[in-house]
Every structure is written in structure tokens, then in C-alpha cells.
Design an enzyme around this catalytic site. Structure first.
Site, mmCIF file in Angstrom:
data_model
loop_
_atom_site.group_PDB
_atom_site.id
_atom_site.type_symbol
_atom_site.label_atom_id
_atom_site.label_comp_id
_atom_site.label_asym_id
_atom_site.label_seq_id
_atom_site.Cartn_x
_atom_site.Cartn_y
_atom_site.Cartn_z
ATOM 1 N N SER A 176 61.248 53.521 60.469
ATOM 2 C CA SER A 176 61.574 54.264 61.693
ATOM 3 C C SER A 176 61.156 53.409 62.874
ATOM 4 O O SER A 176 60.138 52.703 62.805
ATOM 5 C CB SER A 176 60.798 55.583 61.706
ATOM 6 O OG SER A 176 60.771 56.117 63.019
ATOM 7 N N GLN A 222 69.139 63.631 74.394
ATOM 8 C CA GLN A 222 68.569 64.201 73.169
ATOM 9 C C GLN A 222 67.048 64.212 73.189
ATOM 10 O O GLN A 222 66.420 64.541 72.188
ATOM 11 C CB GLN A 222 69.104 63.474 71.934
ATOM 12 C CG GLN A 222 68.645 62.041 71.758
ATOM 13 C CD GLN A 222 69.398 61.353 70.627
ATOM 14 O OE1 GLN A 222 70.544 60.955 70.776
ATOM 15 N NE2 GLN A 222 68.762 61.233 69.472
ATOM 16 N N HIS A 241 68.301 50.354 59.687
ATOM 17 C CA HIS A 241 69.562 50.309 60.433
ATOM 18 C C HIS A 241 70.510 49.270 59.823
ATOM 19 O O HIS A 241 71.717 49.507 59.708
ATOM 20 C CB HIS A 241 69.321 49.898 61.888
ATOM 21 C CG HIS A 241 68.567 50.896 62.709
ATOM 22 N ND1 HIS A 241 67.291 50.672 63.159
ATOM 23 C CD2 HIS A 241 68.927 52.118 63.175
ATOM 24 C CE1 HIS A 241 66.898 51.706 63.877
ATOM 25 N NE2 HIS A 241 67.851 52.601 63.909
ATOM 26 N N MET A 245 69.887 53.895 68.467
ATOM 27 C CA MET A 245 69.237 53.885 69.778
ATOM 28 C C MET A 245 68.461 52.575 69.965
ATOM 29 O O MET A 245 67.599 52.482 70.831
ATOM 30 C CB MET A 245 68.314 55.097 69.919
ATOM 31 C CG MET A 245 69.095 56.409 69.857
ATOM 32 S SD MET A 245 68.215 57.808 70.541
ATOM 33 C CE MET A 245 66.825 57.903 69.453
ATOM 34 N N LYS A 250 67.562 59.605 56.305
ATOM 35 C CA LYS A 250 66.212 59.746 56.878
ATOM 36 C C LYS A 250 66.174 60.892 57.898
ATOM 37 O O LYS A 250 65.244 61.678 57.917
ATOM 38 C CB LYS A 250 65.833 58.405 57.501
ATOM 39 C CG LYS A 250 64.909 58.436 58.680
ATOM 40 C CD LYS A 250 63.469 58.528 58.269
ATOM 41 C CE LYS A 250 62.531 58.337 59.436
ATOM 42 N NZ LYS A 250 62.824 59.201 60.570
ATOM 43 N N ASP A 251 67.191 60.966 58.766
ATOM 44 C CA ASP A 251 67.292 62.071 59.727
ATOM 45 C C ASP A 251 68.218 63.108 59.112
ATOM 46 O O ASP A 251 69.382 63.259 59.515
ATOM 47 C CB ASP A 251 67.823 61.552 61.070
ATOM 48 C CG ASP A 251 66.851 60.576 61.706
ATOM 49 O OD1 ASP A 251 65.667 60.912 61.836
ATOM 50 O OD2 ASP A 251 67.274 59.454 62.049
ATOM 51 N N GLY A 280 72.097 58.067 58.589
ATOM 52 C CA GLY A 280 71.049 57.871 57.583
ATOM 53 C C GLY A 280 70.543 59.202 57.047
ATOM 54 O O GLY A 280 70.447 60.189 57.777
#
Ligand code: PAF
Length: 293
Positions: A185, A60, A34, A27, A149-150, A147
Site C-alpha cells: 500500500s 475521495q 500497482h 493515485m 486489496k481495496d 485490485g
């Protein structure tokens, strides 16, 4: 590196590409976390080309969430992608992805989406599933990166891709952390210096959970309480601090470190009262010698 704004530009670019292609969906507001996706696509899957999508997906975000203040940094994102060797960036408009003339076709998220983020952000995963399917259809990649992370998003997309027989390989990318452990993040840039310092307690709490498990604790409630207490001691508001099965994300009666993951969502409050919601996770065997990423 090509900058593509429309489906037509993307289609022409894709049709002309020879070799294997990885899609790195983002995003925007790109950081080292990233950029690690581009390296992982090459190192793990050996792809010939990487295409980064930069699209702040409105479906989202729920009402009252941070869509309006999500950082938009396309010029810097393009520089970072070019330096990292991306073949192209697809940065479409909302109308290009959601043509107003087309009736919407929701993509129902799988069961693993229902709890945790899904329970707190009711339409979030439906929006993620829909945009990921659209991007996969348009880009037709061999590989797509997500990732760790999510973590719940990774589980949701894996389940969707399996169930809908989408012919793409997922490469899981380990979480990239700041030196104090805070997961990178795009939202970290909203933290003021004091909140930024306290936010590192999220990783400390996850490490504490893994250390308790490594010392033989098997009661999930004991580990969850320890994480919540540590977050509160550092002035963070826990939204959830839980231990779950690492595939289904369901509750467990007794911890098996090799099959469990600790997950946290917490708010860090800035001195002006604004709140930043951060999520992170760690496999529960992260403190054992054979630790997973
Ligand atoms: O993880 C993200 O940045 C987004 O959820 C994604 C996968 C790019 C879909 O908009």
C-alpha cells in the site's frame, strides 16, 4: 512512453491508438502491487496497450483525512511505468479533471458502498465513483484493472459499471504482499519500523479467520472476535474486523467460506503518535485446499 497532462493530449493519444487498451487507475506512489496491474491486463485480458492514470483525487478524501500527506512521487512513478511497458501515463491537474467552469455532477455510489469504508469515510465512494467514471469516459478503455486489496472499492465499481451499462471489462488483480504478509500500500511508507513490524498482524488476523473457517467455525462473531483479539495483541487498533458476504458485503448469520470474505481496517500507531490506517481482506476459504486468490 508518453506523458499526458491534459484531456486534449489524452484524447489525441487515444484516438491514434490501434488495438485494445487497458486503464490502470492509480493515485500514484506506485509499488509492486500497482505494477502487477499492468501484467494482469496483458495476461488476463490480452490487451495491446496499457495506460496508467496518476491522479491524487481530492473528492475521495474527507476533511481530516490524509490527502495532504499522501505520497507524491511522479518522477519515480513514470520510471516504473516505463519499465513495466506502459504506453502512456495520464497525470492531469485537478482542474483538468474537475474543470471549475462545470457544475459538479455527483455519481451516487451503489448500496454496497454504504457500510465499512463508506460508513467511516462518508463521501469517499462518491468521490471514487465520480473520478472512475470521468477516467473511463476520457480513456475509453476496453479493460480497467482494480485490485482485490481495496475489496469494497472493487465491489462498488463493479456494481456501478453494471448498473450504468459502462462498456468496459474489469480485471481483478490479486493483492501483492510483502514477505511477512502485509499487503502493499502507498500508505505503508508512513509506518515507522515498529509499526511496520506490528502491521503484519493484519494479515495474520485474516489468516486466522480463514483457518477457523476451514476448521468448521460457522459463527461470524467468533471469527470477528478472534481477529480483533489478534490485532489488539499486536498493538493495532481495530476500526473493524468483520466477516461479510463477498458480493453484497452484508452481514451473514452463518459462515459459508466459499461466499464470505474477512475484512479489516486497523490503525498502526507510530512511536511519535501519528496513526496510519491500513485495510486488507481475505476470502474465508483461503485456508482450504481450493483457495481463491
Ligand atoms: O484505488 C485507488 O487508487 C483510487 O481509489 C482510484 C481507483 C485510482 C480512484 O482515485
Amino acid at each position: 512512453m508518453k506523458l499526458l497532462h491534459t484531456a486534449e493530449e489524452l484524447g489525441n493519444f487515444r484516438d491514434a491508438l490501434q488495438g485494445t487498451v487497458a486503464l490502470v487507475p492509480t493515485m500514484g506512489a506506485l509499488h509492486d502491487g500497482h505494477i502487477a496491474h499492468l501484467g494482469a491486463a496483458r495476461a488476463v485480458a490480452g490487451v495491446d496497450h496499457t495506460l496508467v492514470s496518476v491522479f491524487l483525487n481530492p473528492t475521495q478524501f474527507g476533511p481530516g483525512e490524509d490527502l495532504g500527506r499522501y505520497p507524491r512521487t511522479l518522477a519515480q512513478d513514470l520510471e516504473r511505468c516505463a519499465a513495466a511497458g506502459a504506453a502512456a501515463v495520464y497525470a492531469p491537474t485537478v482542474d483538468d479533471v474537475y474543470p471549475p467552469s462545470l457544475p459538479p455532477c455527483p455519481v451516487g455510489p451503489p448500496a454496497v458502498a454504504h457500510d465499512l469504508e463508506g460508513a467511516r469515510r462518508p463521501d469517499h465512494f462518491a468521490g471514487v465513483c465520480r473520478v472512475v467514471m470521468k477516467l473511463l469516459q476520457r480513456v475509453r478503455p476496453d479493460v480497467v484493472t482494480f485490485g482485490r486489496k481495496d475489496y469494497q472499492q472493487l465491489c462498488v465499481v463493479q456494481a456501478m459499471i453494471q448498473d450504468l451499462f459502462v462498456p468496459v471489462r474489469i480485471v481483478e488483480v490479486p493483492t501483492v504482499r510483502e514477505p511477512d504478509g502485509l499487503a502493499m500500500s502507498s500508505r505503508n511508507r508512513h509506518l515507522d519500523p515498529d509499526a511496520r513490524r506490528r502491521a503484519s498482524a493484519i494479515h495474520k488476523a485474516l489468516r486466522a479467520a480463514a483457518e477457523l473457517a476451514a476448521r468448521g467455525e460457522t459463527d461470524p462473531h467468533a471469527v470477528e472476535s478472534a481477529m480483533t483479539d489478534l490485532l489488539h495483541a499486536h498493538g493495532l487498533e481495530a476500526d473493524y474486523a468483520v466477516v461479510r458476504h463477498d458480493q453484497s458485503l452484508t452481514r451473514v448469520d452463518a459462515l459459508d467460506p466459499a461466499r464470505c470474505v474477512a475484512l479489516i481496517a486497523a490503525h498502526a500507531v507510530n512511536t511519535d503518535g501519528s496513526r496510519v490506517r491500513l485495510i486488507d481482506n481475505l476470502p474465508l476459504d483461503a485456508a482450504t485446499p481450493s483457495a481463491r486468490a
